[in-house]
Scaffold this motif. Structure first.
Motif, PDB file in Angstrom:
ATOM      1  N   THR A  56       0.853  -1.191   0.000  1.00  0.00           N
ATOM      2  CA  THR A  56       0.000   0.000   0.000  1.00  0.00           C
ATOM      3  C   THR A  56       0.885   1.235   0.000  1.00  0.00           C
ATOM      4  O   THR A  56       1.864   1.314   0.756  1.00  0.00           O
ATOM      5  CB  THR A  56      -0.914   0.012   1.243  1.00  0.00           C
ATOM      6  OG1 THR A  56      -1.772  -1.134   1.202  1.00  0.00           O
ATOM      7  CG2 THR A  56      -1.767   1.274   1.275  1.00  0.00           C
TER       8      THR A  56
ATOM      9  N   SER B 143       0.775   5.334   0.467  1.00  0.00           N
ATOM     10  CA  SER B 143      -0.025   6.445   0.967  1.00  0.00           C
ATOM     11  C   SER B 143       0.480   7.770   0.411  1.00  0.00           C
ATOM     12  O   SER B 143       1.691   7.989   0.313  1.00  0.00           O
ATOM     13  CB  SER B 143       0.035   6.484   2.499  1.00  0.00           C
ATOM     14  OG  SER B 143      -0.679   7.591   3.004  1.00  0.00           O
TER      15      SER B 143
ATOM     16  N   ASN C 123      -1.763  -0.820  -3.888  1.00  0.00           N
ATOM     17  CA  ASN C 123      -2.984  -0.279  -3.280  1.00  0.00           C
ATOM     18  C   ASN C 123      -2.784   1.184  -2.905  1.00  0.00           C
ATOM     19  O   ASN C 123      -1.867   1.504  -2.151  1.00  0.00           O
ATOM     20  CB  ASN C 123      -3.329  -1.081  -2.018  1.00  0.00           C
ATOM     21  CG  ASN C 123      -3.535  -2.549  -2.307  1.00  0.00           C
ATOM     22  OD1 ASN C 123      -4.290  -2.911  -3.188  1.00  0.00           O
ATOM     23  ND2 ASN C 123      -2.846  -3.406  -1.567  1.00  0.00           N
TER      24      ASN C 123
ATOM     25  N   ALA D 290      -3.602   4.667  -0.944  1.00  0.00           N
ATOM     26  CA  ALA D 290      -4.231   5.180   0.272  1.00  0.00           C
ATOM     27  C   ALA D 290      -4.103   6.698   0.237  1.00  0.00           C
ATOM     28  O   ALA D 290      -2.994   7.228   0.165  1.00  0.00           O
ATOM     29  CB  ALA D 290      -3.571   4.615   1.523  1.00  0.00           C
TER      30      ALA D 290
ATOM     31  N   THR E  11      -8.353   3.309  -0.514  1.00  0.00           N
ATOM     32  CA  THR E  11      -8.469   3.608   0.912  1.00  0.00           C
ATOM     33  C   THR E  11      -8.299   5.111   1.134  1.00  0.00           C
ATOM     34  O   THR E  11      -7.388   5.728   0.588  1.00  0.00           O
ATOM     35  CB  THR E  11      -7.394   2.855   1.712  1.00  0.00           C
ATOM     36  OG1 THR E  11      -7.593   1.453   1.557  1.00  0.00           O
ATOM     37  CG2 THR E  11      -7.461   3.215   3.195  1.00  0.00           C
TER      38      THR E  11
ATOM     39  N   GLU F 196      -7.674   7.726   4.141  1.00  0.00           N
ATOM     40  CA  GLU F 196      -7.295   7.872   5.543  1.00  0.00           C
ATOM     41  C   GLU F 196      -7.849   9.197   6.065  1.00  0.00           C
ATOM     42  O   GLU F 196      -7.693  10.236   5.423  1.00  0.00           O
ATOM     43  CB  GLU F 196      -5.762   7.871   5.674  1.00  0.00           C
ATOM     44  CG  GLU F 196      -5.070   6.704   4.979  1.00  0.00           C
ATOM     45  CD  GLU F 196      -5.114   5.428   5.802  1.00  0.00           C
ATOM     46  OE1 GLU F 196      -5.621   5.481   6.942  1.00  0.00           O
ATOM     47  OE2 GLU F 196      -4.631   4.394   5.314  1.00  0.00           O
TER      48      GLU F 196
ATOM     49  N   ASN G   4     -10.590   4.624   6.446  1.00  0.00           N
ATOM     50  CA  ASN G   4      -9.945   4.313   7.723  1.00  0.00           C
ATOM     51  C   ASN G   4      -9.981   5.558   8.596  1.00  0.00           C
ATOM     52  O   ASN G   4      -9.363   6.574   8.254  1.00  0.00           O
ATOM     53  CB  ASN G   4      -8.486   3.882   7.522  1.00  0.00           C
ATOM     54  CG  ASN G   4      -8.349   2.430   7.126  1.00  0.00           C
ATOM     55  OD1 ASN G   4      -9.270   1.641   7.315  1.00  0.00           O
ATOM     56  ND2 ASN G   4      -7.210   2.068   6.569  1.00  0.00           N
TER      57      ASN G   4
END
Length: 343
Positions: A192, A194, A213, A215, A257, A259, A288
């Motif tokens: 992942t 970010s 992935n 984020a 995702t 955050e 999240n």
């Protein structure tokens, strides 16, 4: 390369390694032998590369070396989370965090020494930006922690969520991703990355074929607030960022995702939750929620558990998968937003 200076072999790409060995009148496949031994078999010295003849190894020791991170300190939380402080060859330091969660063992790695993004809720930002990490320095965090925990345990997941903004170190981070998914044999589904929202680099990541992935660090539902707590929003606002997210070629069974760090009295109201649902409409999203992890000198507070649960409920009613992130390692400043390469 090969000009008489002592060189770090790990700092070379495969193409550069092949060229280096060519200057020694060695075949190009020596590069693959080297990378296999260093990343797959975790060699730490030239003597470990037994595929090379003894004369070649002796010659290499006179003109080159294999760098590795030095573990300055390792702290262990009451919940089992481990934080590592690593020294780089130039004396700078970075942190990595190992998080155990049921069957998963996730390593949070850094991509920069410090960070230039200036997010106001993040401890890393208070130290400013020092420099980008090289690809091998990013991957060395994985190697170093693996040596510490194997053979009993094995890292299952990688998150580029440590110190720094990965996409502002694009070339080295993508080179590191190639090493991870290649020589380290880590599935891209288990990696992942970010970002605070560097839109051109985010789109480039996918156009270049790096289907890890994503984020997105969102943390606000209005441009006014997000521009205050995350200066990157002044360049790439919510509309620009979320439009880019809608265009990303995310595989059908996967989601983006988002955050969302909850700050007491700042972005944790029911109205914020309602706006978040509207912002994410049409995106295959997972949220999240991260109740703010406090640190000395922080300008924000952690919201109450009741406020966090209310926020979660409103988002869930909007038919969005929403989870409250367990903030592990808070007692050793290893939780989200608490890394700052020093003790």
């Amino acid at each position: 390369m090969g000009d008489g200076h002592v060189v770090d072999l790990k700092a070379f790409s495969e193409v550069q390694l092949a060229a280096f060995f060519k200057t020694l009148k060695e075949p190009a496949f020596r590069a693959k032998q080297f990378l296999l031994r260093v990343y797959t078999k975790k060699a730490v010295s030239i003597d470990d590369i037994t595929e090379f003849s003894l004369p070649l190894r002796e010659h290499l020791k006179g003109i080159s070396f294999i760098s590795s991170l030095q573990t300055v300190k390792r702290l262990e939380s009451t919940d089992g989370t481990r934080k590592y402080l690593f020294a780089l060859t130039d004396g700078q330091t970075v942190e990595s965090v190992l998080i155990e969660d049921d069957e998963r063992l996730t390593l949070c790695v850094s991509s920069q020494v410090g960070c230039a993004m200036g997010c106001r809720f993040c401890l890393t930002a208070t130290g400013g930006f020092k420099r980008n990490l090289k690809a091998h320095e990013i991957c060395d965090q994985i190697l170093s922690v693996s040596r510490d925990i194997e053979p009993e345990r094995k890292i299952t997941n990688i998150v580029l969520m440590g110190m720094g903004e990965p996409l502002s170190n694009y070339e080295e981070v993508t080179h590191a991703l190639k090493i991870m998914t290649g020589w380290l044999n880590i599935s891209k589904r288990r990696i992942t990355l970010s970002t605070a929202g560097l839109v051109p680099e985010l789109e480039r990541l996918y156009s270049d074929g790096f289907r890890v992935n994503p984020a997105i660090s969102l943390n606000a539902t209005t441009d006014d607030l997000r521009s205050i707590i995350m200066p990157v929003n002044r360049k790439y606002n919510l509309k620009t960022l979320l439009s880019a997210c809608r265009r990303l070629p995310i595989p059908e069974r996967r989601r983006i995702t988002f955050e969302y760090v909850l700050l007491k009295g700042v972005n944790d109201s029911p109205d914020d939750a309602v706006r978040l649902v509207k912002l994410l409409k049409g995106i295959r999203a997972k949220v999240n929620l991260i109740p703010f992890n406090e640190f000395d000198g922080a300008n924000y507070k952690r919201p109450s558990d009741a406020a966090v649960l209310e926020f979660q409920e409103i988002v869930a009613q909007g038919h969005i998968s929403v989870f409250i992130r367990k903030s592990k390692g808070r007692d050793i400043l290893a939780a989200c937003g608490q890394l700052k390469a020093g003790y």
